[in-house]
Design an enzyme around this catalytic site. Structure first.
Site, PDB file in Angstrom:
ATOM      1  CE  LYS A  38      -1.845   1.763   3.797  1.00 10.97           C
ATOM      2  NZ  LYS A  38      -1.721   3.131   3.379  1.00 10.97           N
ATOM      3  CE  LYS A  67      -7.742   6.949   3.833  1.00  5.33           C
ATOM      4  NZ  LYS A  67      -6.328   6.660   3.717  1.00  5.33           N
ATOM      5  CG  ASN A  73     -13.340  17.246 -15.854  1.00  4.42           C
ATOM      6  OD1 ASN A  73     -13.627  16.382 -16.514  1.00  4.42           O
ATOM      7  ND2 ASN A  73     -12.118  17.988 -16.075  1.00  4.42           N
ATOM      8  N   GLY A 213       0.640  -2.175   8.806  1.00  8.27           N
ATOM      9  CA  GLY A 213       1.923  -1.075   8.651  1.00  8.27           C
ATOM     10  C   GLY A 213       2.805  -1.134   9.736  1.00  8.27           C
TER      11      GLY A 213
END
EC number: 4.1.1.23
Length: 236
Positions: A38, A67, A73, A213
């Site tokens: 990640k 995120k 657009n 993590g």
């Protein structure tokens, strides 16, 4: 879930470090103990996208935890670029306009294997945080509302805490992906996460992929920790 990854592939190692040099040193230490990584804000803004491209070319899978949330657009065009990069997973915030734009962007790239994940409620949030943000709903209620919207729009999966996995599974069905951060092996420091569980508990709750993590990246022997987590996944 639509595919059946190996226990090793269900572990996503969070490369939450400051530089790509640090990330590559960790990847080298992990060796074949991990195959899915990640990349979030911290590394993403410090050469992480170039690293992602290298990892994909080398046969690894990459989860871009960016995120995305902007006007339609902008999100659509951003997702197009990231789909061409070859990433496997990408997060967007679970707002309807954002999710629709992300789906348009992904679908406009021929042959893209990118899967979109909606972030419902951050795993560092609890009910008190939801109230402070102005929501007259509990975290579980917010998760349910946003997961339902994501499913109807065509998002591939949901990022949620393992404590909400059973609820989310009922909404997204057997083919929807559930990805859970905030995973901590037994005895680990929970850090800034509030809704945490162990790897085995997450898998038993119906989670498809777990994100780990600090328990790995801060370990004296990250390879051994990763192997231990994979074994826990396999036994769950």
């Amino acid at each position: 879930m639509p595919d059946t990854p190996s226990p090793r592939d269900r572990l996503i190692v969070a490369l939450d470090m400051a530089t790509t040099d640090e990330a590559e040193r960790l990847i080298d230490r992990l060796g074949d103990a991990a195959s899915f990584y990640k990349i979030g804000y911290r590394l993403g803004y410090a050469g992480g996208l170039a690293l992602a491209e290298r990892l994909v070319k080398g046969g690894a899978k990459v989860f871009l935890d960016l995120k995305l949330h902007d006007i339609g657009n902008t999100v659509e065009e951003g997702v197009q670029s990231l789909a061409r990069l070859g990433a496997h997973l990408l997060t967007v915030h679970a707002y309807p306009q954002t999710m629709r734009a992300a789906v348009r962007g992904r679908d406009s790239v021929p042959g893209s294997a990118l899967r979109l994940l909606a972030v419902t409620v951050l795993t560092s949030y609890d009910d008190a945080d939801a109230r402070e943000a102005g929501y007259a709903l509990s975290v579980s209620e917010l998760v349910a509302i946003r997961a339902l919207a994501a499913r109807e729009i065509g998002i591939d999966g949901i990022v949620c805490a393992a404590t909400e996995a059973a609820q989310v599974r009922e909404i997204v069905g057997p083919d929807g992906l559930i990805v859970t951060p905030g995973i901590r092996p037994a005895g680990s420091d929970t850090g800034d996460q509030k809704r945490v569980v162990t790897p085995a508990a997450a898998i038993r709750a119906g989670v498809d992929y777990i994100v780990v993590g600090r328990p790995i990246t801060a370990a004296a022997d990250p390879r051994a920790v990763a192997q231990s987590i994979v074994a826990e996944i396999a036994a769950a």
